[in-house]
Scaffold this motif. Structure first.
Motif, PDB file in Angstrom:
ATOM      1  N   GLU A 164       0.720  -1.323   0.181  1.00 23.46           N
ATOM      2  CA  GLU A 164      -0.193  -0.166  -0.036  1.00 23.46           C
ATOM      3  C   GLU A 164       0.809   1.271  -0.109  1.00 23.46           C
ATOM      4  O   GLU A 164       0.262   2.394  -0.515  1.00 23.46           O
ATOM      5  CB  GLU A 164      -0.773   0.027   1.240  1.00 23.46           C
ATOM      6  CG  GLU A 164      -1.902  -1.113   1.207  1.00 23.46           C
ATOM      7  CD  GLU A 164      -2.909  -1.252  -0.111  1.00 23.46           C
ATOM      8  OE1 GLU A 164      -3.101   0.189  -0.687  1.00 23.46           O
ATOM      9  OE2 GLU A 164      -3.324  -2.084  -0.628  1.00 23.46           O
ATOM     10  N   PHE A 165       2.068   1.194   0.565  1.00 23.19           N
ATOM     11  CA  PHE A 165       2.825   2.405   0.517  1.00 23.19           C
ATOM     12  C   PHE A 165       3.425   2.914  -0.860  1.00 23.19           C
ATOM     13  O   PHE A 165       4.126   3.930  -0.864  1.00 23.19           O
ATOM     14  CB  PHE A 165       3.776   2.380   1.901  1.00 23.19           C
ATOM     15  CG  PHE A 165       4.707   1.260   1.720  1.00 23.19           C
ATOM     16  CD1 PHE A 165       6.036   1.438   0.660  1.00 23.19           C
ATOM     17  CD2 PHE A 165       4.713  -0.075   2.245  1.00 23.19           C
ATOM     18  CE1 PHE A 165       7.020   0.560   0.636  1.00 23.19           C
ATOM     19  CE2 PHE A 165       5.774  -0.865   2.007  1.00 23.19           C
ATOM     20  CZ  PHE A 165       6.852  -0.797   1.077  1.00 23.19           C
ATOM     21  N   ILE A 166       3.483   2.064  -1.615  1.00 19.96           N
ATOM     22  CA  ILE A 166       4.108   2.415  -2.935  1.00 19.96           C
ATOM     23  C   ILE A 166       3.302   3.466  -3.614  1.00 19.96           C
ATOM     24  O   ILE A 166       1.914   3.320  -3.810  1.00 19.96           O
ATOM     25  CB  ILE A 166       4.048   1.167  -3.691  1.00 19.96           C
ATOM     26  CG1 ILE A 166       5.140   0.032  -3.436  1.00 19.96           C
ATOM     27  CG2 ILE A 166       4.457   1.320  -5.201  1.00 19.96           C
ATOM     28  CD1 ILE A 166       5.196  -1.103  -4.050  1.00 19.96           C
ATOM     29  N   PRO A 167       3.620   4.485  -4.182  1.00 16.62           N
ATOM     30  CA  PRO A 167       3.132   5.415  -4.962  1.00 16.62           C
ATOM     31  C   PRO A 167       2.299   4.872  -6.102  1.00 16.62           C
ATOM     32  O   PRO A 167       2.448   3.571  -6.708  1.00 16.62           O
ATOM     33  CB  PRO A 167       4.199   6.273  -5.750  1.00 16.62           C
ATOM     34  CG  PRO A 167       5.283   6.026  -4.791  1.00 16.62           C
ATOM     35  CD  PRO A 167       5.219   4.868  -4.248  1.00 16.62           C
ATOM     36  N   ALA A 168       1.159   5.432  -6.465  1.00 16.81           N
ATOM     37  CA  ALA A 168      -0.001   4.740  -7.489  1.00 16.81           C
ATOM     38  C   ALA A 168       0.846   4.824  -8.976  1.00 16.81           C
ATOM     39  O   ALA A 168       0.584   3.466  -9.487  1.00 16.81           O
ATOM     40  CB  ALA A 168      -0.869   5.775  -7.545  1.00 16.81           C
ATOM     41  N   TYR A 169       1.753   5.591  -9.228  1.00 16.28           N
ATOM     42  CA  TYR A 169       2.275   5.415 -10.345  1.00 16.28           C
ATOM     43  C   TYR A 169       3.149   4.233 -10.679  1.00 16.28           C
ATOM     44  O   TYR A 169       3.253   3.549 -11.710  1.00 16.28           O
ATOM     45  CB  TYR A 169       2.978   6.721 -11.170  1.00 16.28           C
ATOM     46  CG  TYR A 169       4.164   7.084 -10.179  1.00 16.28           C
ATOM     47  CD1 TYR A 169       5.513   6.424 -10.368  1.00 16.28           C
ATOM     48  CD2 TYR A 169       4.049   7.848  -9.004  1.00 16.28           C
ATOM     49  CE1 TYR A 169       6.490   6.904  -9.683  1.00 16.28           C
ATOM     50  CE2 TYR A 169       5.190   8.352  -8.334  1.00 16.28           C
ATOM     51  CZ  TYR A 169       6.582   7.630  -8.589  1.00 16.28           C
ATOM     52  OH  TYR A 169       7.711   8.149  -7.761  1.00 16.28           O
ATOM     53  N   ILE A 170       3.890   3.553  -9.372  1.00 16.26           N
ATOM     54  CA  ILE A 170       4.358   2.319  -9.509  1.00 16.26           C
ATOM     55  C   ILE A 170       3.623   1.307  -9.509  1.00 16.26           C
ATOM     56  O   ILE A 170       3.650   0.256 -10.054  1.00 16.26           O
ATOM     57  CB  ILE A 170       5.550   2.504  -8.288  1.00 16.26           C
ATOM     58  CG1 ILE A 170       6.647   3.370  -8.605  1.00 16.26           C
ATOM     59  CG2 ILE A 170       6.170   1.226  -8.244  1.00 16.26           C
ATOM     60  CD1 ILE A 170       7.623   3.657  -7.538  1.00 16.26           C
ATOM     61  N   GLN A 171       2.430   1.417  -8.556  1.00 17.82           N
ATOM     62  CA  GLN A 171       1.479   0.344  -8.543  1.00 17.82           C
ATOM     63  C   GLN A 171       0.943  -0.177  -9.675  1.00 17.82           C
ATOM     64  O   GLN A 171       0.606  -1.121 -10.021  1.00 17.82           O
ATOM     65  CB  GLN A 171       0.485   0.786  -7.332  1.00 17.82           C
ATOM     66  CG  GLN A 171       0.765   0.649  -6.092  1.00 17.82           C
ATOM     67  CD  GLN A 171      -0.299   0.969  -5.227  1.00 17.82           C
ATOM     68  OE1 GLN A 171      -1.298   1.664  -5.316  1.00 17.82           O
ATOM     69  NE2 GLN A 171      -0.263   0.280  -3.779  1.00 17.82           N
ATOM     70  N   GLY A 172       0.579   0.867 -10.507  1.00 17.93           N
ATOM     71  CA  GLY A 172       0.125   0.797 -11.778  1.00 17.93           C
ATOM     72  C   GLY A 172       0.897  -0.095 -12.669  1.00 17.93           C
ATOM     73  O   GLY A 172       0.414  -0.916 -13.110  1.00 17.93           O
ATOM     74  N   LEU A 173       2.404   0.012 -12.601  1.00 14.29           N
ATOM     75  CA  LEU A 173       3.194  -0.691 -13.520  1.00 14.29           C
ATOM     76  C   LEU A 173       3.102  -2.115 -12.885  1.00 14.29           C
ATOM     77  O   LEU A 173       3.032  -3.326 -13.568  1.00 14.29           O
ATOM     78  CB  LEU A 173       4.524  -0.226 -13.440  1.00 14.29           C
ATOM     79  CG  LEU A 173       5.770  -0.985 -14.024  1.00 14.29           C
ATOM     80  CD1 LEU A 173       5.513  -1.301 -15.251  1.00 14.29           C
ATOM     81  CD2 LEU A 173       6.996  -0.319 -13.852  1.00 14.29           C
ATOM     82  N   LEU A 174       3.278  -2.428 -11.497  1.00 16.90           N
ATOM     83  CA  LEU A 174       3.443  -3.633 -11.069  1.00 16.90           C
ATOM     84  C   LEU A 174       2.180  -4.496 -10.920  1.00 16.90           C
ATOM     85  O   LEU A 174       2.276  -5.503 -11.448  1.00 16.90           O
ATOM     86  CB  LEU A 174       3.713  -3.392  -9.322  1.00 16.90           C
ATOM     87  CG  LEU A 174       5.055  -2.875  -9.012  1.00 16.90           C
ATOM     88  CD1 LEU A 174       4.988  -2.519  -7.353  1.00 16.90           C
ATOM     89  CD2 LEU A 174       6.057  -3.674  -9.771  1.00 16.90           C
ATOM     90  N   ARG A 175       0.710  -3.599 -10.981  1.00 16.41           N
ATOM     91  CA  ARG A 175      -0.294  -4.543 -11.208  1.00 16.41           C
ATOM     92  C   ARG A 175      -0.786  -4.927 -12.650  1.00 16.41           C
ATOM     93  O   ARG A 175      -0.960  -6.135 -13.083  1.00 16.41           O
ATOM     94  CB  ARG A 175      -1.574  -3.685 -10.643  1.00 16.41           C
ATOM     95  CG  ARG A 175      -1.203  -3.626  -9.288  1.00 16.41           C
ATOM     96  CD  ARG A 175      -2.303  -2.710  -8.627  1.00 16.41           C
ATOM     97  NE  ARG A 175      -1.986  -2.700  -7.046  1.00 16.41           N
ATOM     98  CZ  ARG A 175      -2.758  -1.758  -6.094  1.00 16.41           C
ATOM     99  NH1 ARG A 175      -3.862  -1.356  -6.764  1.00 16.41           N
ATOM    100  NH2 ARG A 175      -2.285  -1.772  -4.826  1.00 16.41           N
ATOM    101  N   ALA A 176       0.040  -4.146 -13.575  1.00 13.52           N
ATOM    102  CA  ALA A 176      -0.139  -4.419 -15.019  1.00 13.52           C
ATOM    103  C   ALA A 176       0.757  -5.534 -15.379  1.00 13.52           C
ATOM    104  O   ALA A 176       0.319  -6.641 -15.922  1.00 13.52           O
ATOM    105  CB  ALA A 176       0.281  -3.085 -15.852  1.00 13.52           C
ATOM    106  N   ALA A 177       1.911  -5.424 -14.680  1.00 16.67           N
ATOM    107  CA  ALA A 177       2.591  -6.759 -14.650  1.00 16.67           C
ATOM    108  C   ALA A 177       2.136  -8.018 -14.494  1.00 16.67           C
ATOM    109  O   ALA A 177       2.321  -9.246 -14.962  1.00 16.67           O
ATOM    110  CB  ALA A 177       4.320  -6.504 -14.120  1.00 16.67           C
TER     111      ALA A 177
END
Length: 693
Positions: A164-177
């Motif tokens: 949860e503490f990861i910024p949204a713009y990094i979460q977007g990349l991780l979840r897309a992967a």
């Protein structure tokens, strides 16, 4: 019963097949990445088990219907079936009914993959990618609405795999992967991206940049950054980047730019397809990726785009290195012919010459013979005063005489025949697929006729002064038509000396003095190797010696190579009258790479006093610590050049140079009977010795 060795071999083969199937999900050929993806799927047991069940069913069914183990379609259906199994595991819990569903759709996907791959390859010369998965998953999602006995699993979220503490713009990349394995969670995406980073800096970089480029385009079009990051189909950007940025195309600045245009194209396809698919309540899956990449590959292949990956579909770094090796060392994109005469001649007019070699006829050479800077003796008033008049003209290629004519009078010097521009001539059809025209031949000198087959070096006629020719000379051009005087096309000569330096191809300039290098039958025999032939050497590094055995092997495509028995391969053959080491594959410590360094190529001629240069690939030798990824932006960084000299019939000396600095010195002695007798290489304080036992 199977022996323990056979059993372990079967287990290794099965595990390799399985892990490579998982790696193919991200279009990677790496066992470690495959293992990471395999392990990551077990964060959702339903997905993991359904994937394994689907893969097992597919393999068993394929063998049952007679698909051979070595059939390339195995790799295609394995990952298509695997990801289809993931789709079922994402929707439904593992029960008898869901397993039955997996069983049926796996068989369907095998049949679909085999059919589509045959159609795509035979008619379009395209890979099938994961179109079978897209079709199969769509069918499952549409049909599942009617199966009330199946237990839905997709509503059971696994949010504890998010960070949860990861910024949204990094979460977007991780979840897309993570969506690549139907698990849109931060931890899964982190594992997948870590695997890509370990495998290839190029693959990782293009995947990340392509994702954010796609999000940027989406945000511009939608007018909302949060909406762009929320796009569930954004994983398509990652797949486009991986496949375009280093798999189907050679990594380079130009390739990266093309990849960004492909990402932009896929944005429109995502939104267009979503409008249609949403009415059925299903995602677009990988349709945008498949459609975009297939269109690009087809068009780029059709126009013969120079950066298409023709060497390897493995690691992008390896493809890039192989591409540089082949493009810098071999010019296979244009015709190469032998010089059509004997002895030393001088270029009188070259490409885009100052007189007649203009426009459509710019690709041509005129040759004369000079002595003391003059082309004639006495006063040069008579044709016979010119050194090249009456000299033999020989065939520069193997082929068939298509046209031949020698009934036109030879001009007196300074006079020209404007009515018969080409004078007496001969046109030869080369077996390599082009025509060679030799013009201004001497009247009545033809030694062959139309329809005759000729060999390289076979006498054809004599040099004359017929046609539009103010003084005796020989005109040479390569063309795509059999018609006299057709426009010329780019070509080069090979196996010759230019101003006393040995070359295999080079554009000649006015005033260059050239003469062909005759092929030595003795040296040709010295470097003819027989399959399974072995050679024993003592390999010494800084005083430590070990005995090595090198064996001649052959790939399925007929290419020969030397094997060190430890995974190292040194591919060899003949190219344009040269013995060459085509490329080296193997580790940093294999002795085979030192054979490459010692003698990458040499013209099989008995001539001495020869000097030549060679490009040294970075996988063979590199003093630079710069990553290959950065070299894709400037391919000349850290480039090594080998300068070789043959002063004696059996001795070749050389040195490796980087930025005008000598990095190593080399001495190679050839055997009188076969191959290389010894090699001595010095790198600073290190010494390498390889001597025949």
């Amino acid at each position: 019963m199977l022996s323990e060795e056979n059993s372990s071999g079967i287990v290794k083969e099965l595990s390799d097949d399985m892990f490579y199937a998982y790696a193919n999900l991200v279009f990677v050929k790496n066992r470690f990445v495959g293992f990471l993806l395999f392990a990551a799927t077990f964060f959702n047991v339903n997905i993991a088990l359904q994937g394994l069940i689907a893969l097992a069913v597919a393999i068993i069914f394929a063998r049952f219907i007679g698909v051979k183990k070595d059939d390339p379609v195995n790799k295609l259906f394995s990952y298509n079936v695997l990801i289809t199994g993931f789709a079922i595991g994402f929707l439904f819990k593992v029960t008898g009914l869901s397993v039955l569903l997996t069983f049926g759709i796996s068989i369907f996907t095998v049949l679909l993959t085999y059919t589509l791959s045959s159609i795509f390859y035979n008619y379009l010369k395209l890979p099938v990618l994961n179109i079978p998965f897209t079709i199969s998953a769509t069918i499952i999602y549409l049909a599942s609405g009617r199966y009330s006995n199946l237990i839905v699993d997709s509503f059971y979220r696994h949010e504890h795999f998010n960070i949860e503490f990861i910024p949204a713009y990094i979460q977007g990349l991780l979840r897309a992967a993570g969506i690549l394995v139907f698990m849109p969670y931060d931890l899964i995406g982190l594992i997948i991206l870590a695997g890509l980073l370990i495998y290839s800096r190029i693959t990782f970089s293009v995947a990340v940049v392509s994702y954010y480029a796609g999000i940027f385009f989406l945000a511009l079009l939608k007018g909302s950054v949060p909406l762009a990051f929320a796009e569930i189909s954004s994983f398509n950007f990652i797949l486009v980047g991986i496949s375009m940025g280093g798999m189907f195309l050679i990594a380079s600045k130009r390739t990266y730019l093309l990849t960004l245009t492909a990402v932009l194209t896929s944005v429109f396809i995502i939104d267009a397809a979503s409008v249609f698919w949403v009415s059925f309540g299903i995602p677009v899956f990988t349709l945008p990726f498949n459609l975009t990449v297939l269109l690009y590959i087809y068009v780029l292949g059709s126009v013969k785009y120079v950066m298409m990956n023709q060497t390897s579909l493995e690691k992008p770094e390896k493809s890039f290195t192989d591409h540089l090796n082949y493009t810098k060392r071999f010019d296979w994109n244009k015709p190469a012919i032998k010089l059509p005469f004997m002895g030393e001649w001088t270029v009188y007019q070259g490409f885009n010459g100052e007189w007649t070699h203009k426009g459509a006829w710019s690709f041509a050479y005129d040759f004369v013979i000079e002595t003391n800077g003059k082309t004639f003796q006495n006063d040069g008033i008579s044709r016979e005063d010119y050194y090249c008049f009456g000299k033999p003209v020989v065939s520069p290629v193997e082929g068939t005489v298509i046209e031949a004519y020698d009934e036109i009078d030879d001009n007196e010097p300074s006079n020209v025949d404007k009515a018969n521009n080409w004078g007496n001539y001969i046109i030869i059809w080369s077996e390599k697929g082009y025509y060679v025209e030799l013009s201004h031949l001497k009247q009545g000198s033809l030694k062959v006729k139309k329809g005759d087959r000729v060999e390289k070096g076979e006498p054809l006629a004599e040099c004359g002064n017929s046609g539009y020719s103010p003084e005796p000379h020989l005109h040479v051009q390569v063309q795509n038509s059999h018609l006299l005087g057709s426009p010329g096309s780019d070509f080069c000569f090979y196996a010759f000396l230019k101003n006393k330096t040995a070359l295999d191809s080079s554009e000649l300039k006015k005033g260059d003095r050239v003469n062909p290098l005759p092929v030595s039958k003795k040296m040709t025999r010295q470097f003819q190797f027989v399959l399974d032939e072995t050679f024993d050497y003592d390999f010494t590094v800084n005083g430590n010696t070990e005995r090595i055995t090198i064996t001649v092997k052959m790939e399925v495509d007929g290419t020969y190579y030397f094997s060190d028995g430890k995974g190292g391969k040194l591919y060899f053959g003949t190219d344009k009258d040269r013995f060459v080491f085509y490329k080296y594959d193997g580790g940093k410590d294999s002795p085979l790479k030192f054979f490459f360094i010692a003698l990458p190529s040499f013209t099989m001629s008995d001539e001495t006093g020869l000097d030549w240069k060679e490009y040294i690939p970075s996988n063979v030798l590199s003093f630079s610590k710069i990553p290959v990824f950065l070299k894709t932006f400037n391919k000349n960084i850290g480039e090594l050049t080998g300068i070789y000299s043959k002063k004696d019939s059996n001795v070749v000396t050389g040195k490796i140079i980087e930025n005008s600095t000598v990095k190593s010195e080399i001495r190679t002695i050839l055997c009188d009977k076969k191959g290389i007798r010894s090699i001595f290489i010095k790198f600073g304080d290190s010494e390498i010795k390889i001597e025949k036992s």
